[in-house]
Design an enzyme around this catalytic site. Sequence first.
Site, short mmCIF file in Angstrom:
data_model
loop_
_atom_site.label_atom_id
_atom_site.label_comp_id
_atom_site.label_asym_id
_atom_site.label_seq_id
_atom_site.Cartn_x
_atom_site.Cartn_y
_atom_site.Cartn_z
N ASP A 132 -17.49 104.98 19.82
CA ASP A 132 -17.32 103.57 20.19
C ASP A 132 -17.48 102.70 18.93
OD1 ASP A 132 -17.00 101.44 21.97
OD2 ASP A 132 -19.15 101.30 22.39
N GLU A 175 -8.30 98.12 17.73
CA GLU A 175 -8.48 96.82 18.40
C GLU A 175 -7.70 95.74 17.67
OE1 GLU A 175 -12.46 95.87 19.74
OE2 GLU A 175 -12.21 93.76 19.24
N SER A 212 -23.75 97.43 28.95
CA SER A 212 -24.82 96.51 29.37
C SER A 212 -25.27 96.77 30.81
CB SER A 212 -24.38 95.05 29.22
OG SER A 212 -24.13 94.77 27.86
P1 13P Z 1 -20.65 95.55 27.71
O1 13P Z 1 -21.68 94.97 26.79
O2 13P Z 1 -19.97 94.49 28.51
O3 13P Z 1 -21.21 96.62 28.58
O4 13P Z 1 -19.49 96.21 26.81
C1 13P Z 1 -19.63 97.51 26.33
C2 13P Z 1 -18.60 97.87 25.32
O5 13P Z 1 -17.60 97.21 25.14
C3 13P Z 1 -18.81 99.08 24.54
O6 13P Z 1 -17.84 99.25 23.57
O1 G3H Z 2 -19.88 97.58 22.23
C1 G3H Z 2 -21.06 97.80 22.06
C2 G3H Z 2 -21.82 98.75 22.87
O2 G3H Z 2 -22.50 98.07 23.90
C3 G3H Z 2 -22.73 99.54 22.02
O3 G3H Z 2 -23.88 98.82 21.71
O4 G3H Z 2 -23.99 99.16 19.25
O5 G3H Z 2 -26.02 98.43 20.56
O6 G3H Z 2 -25.15 100.77 20.78
P1 G3H Z 2 -24.82 99.32 20.49
ZN ZN Z 3 -17.09 97.40 22.79
#
Ligand code: 13P
Ligand code: G3H
Ligand code: ZN
Length: 350
Positions: A111, A163, A298
């Site tokens: 991610d 993105e 989240s």
């Molecule tokens: P949220 O903070 O809305 O859960 O988004 C998570 C996210 O986009 C992780 O890449």
């Molecule tokens: O997009 C972000 C995700 O919620 C990951 O959050 O970078 O705090 O692990 P983090």
């Molecule tokens: Zn994200």
Amino acid sequence: MDLILACLTDKIKAEFLRFSFYQKGSIPMPLVTTTEMFKKAYAGHYAVGAFNINNMEIVQAVTEAAGELNSPIILQASAGARKYAKPAYLKHLVEAALEEYPNIPMALHLDHGADFETCKDCIDGGFTSVMIDGSQYSFDENVELAKRVADYAHERGVVVEAELGKLAGIEDDVKVAAHEASYTRPEEVEEFVSRTGVDSLAIAIGTSHGAYKFKPEQCTKNEDGVYVPPTLRFDILEEVSRRLPDFPIVLHGASSVLPEYVKIINANGGKLDEAIGIPEDQLRHAASLAVCKINIDSDLRLALTAGVRQHLAQYPAHFDPRQYLTDGRTFVKDAVKHKIQNVLGSENKA
Ligand code: 13P
Ligand code: G3H
Ligand code: ZN
């Protein structure tokens, strides 16, 4: 069987044998890429949930929910998750989940990969999908970086998400203020995808990261007194998918900040003021269009915290982590089941 094997080249023979072992359940099915998942999701008008994993309880909760509902799943790890849990632990936790649920298609995704090296590390380390997030760069720099990652990934059978546009919010070390966020420009998407060769595209249509996606003054209130934020820019999503037919679109920042969890947290010593997320009906609508991957972090954090806080408030003498983390894990599992059934639409699509 012998006759079939005699007709095959060595490489295909090895694959054939591997597959028959998986079928017999003697070794777990491998992680898959998102290619097939997205094809089915696009055609079936649903989305696959991409859930952020940070520890054993979250991996267990997400995969148990997927297993019980027979849903495909994307497990995604951020740089922060890799720093917290260490890459080897995350990898082996995911392998354990594959062993537990051999019939559930699971992808392991990076991610918000910030640079080529992080993506390479994950590709070499067994991830089946990576995101290269060049959204803070110029269009041409973003193209150059995404193409470099896509070329490296594709040679190794790994898929790539990039993105275009910029979401507001906080991810690990990166904080994008609301005034710096920008919607995706549909007129750029065809050139971006054809020049980079990426496999999916995250777009900015009004979602943002974290539990505070909107200020109360941006919202109206419904009859239950719940804040209703401005509607997502579905016009942008539709124009993007008109320009990129059959191409999977990704929504980041898609937690709904479920009020029931916020309530439990606040009733048990927490203090989350005016946390506001994306209404679930809008996510459901996005999933019925070209959005094939919906990112949720989240809401898992809120569910885990609600479960732990409620447990500790009910049993102040408890100090065994297995007791309060059991409740945290159950809350996360229930949240994921709710998403699969009511938001993503991915139940029985494994
Ligand atoms: P949220 O903070 O809305 O859960 O988004 C998570 C996210 O986009 C992780 O890449
Ligand atoms: O997009 C972000 C995700 O919620 C990951 O959050 O970078 O705090 O692990 P983090
Ligand atoms: Zn994200």
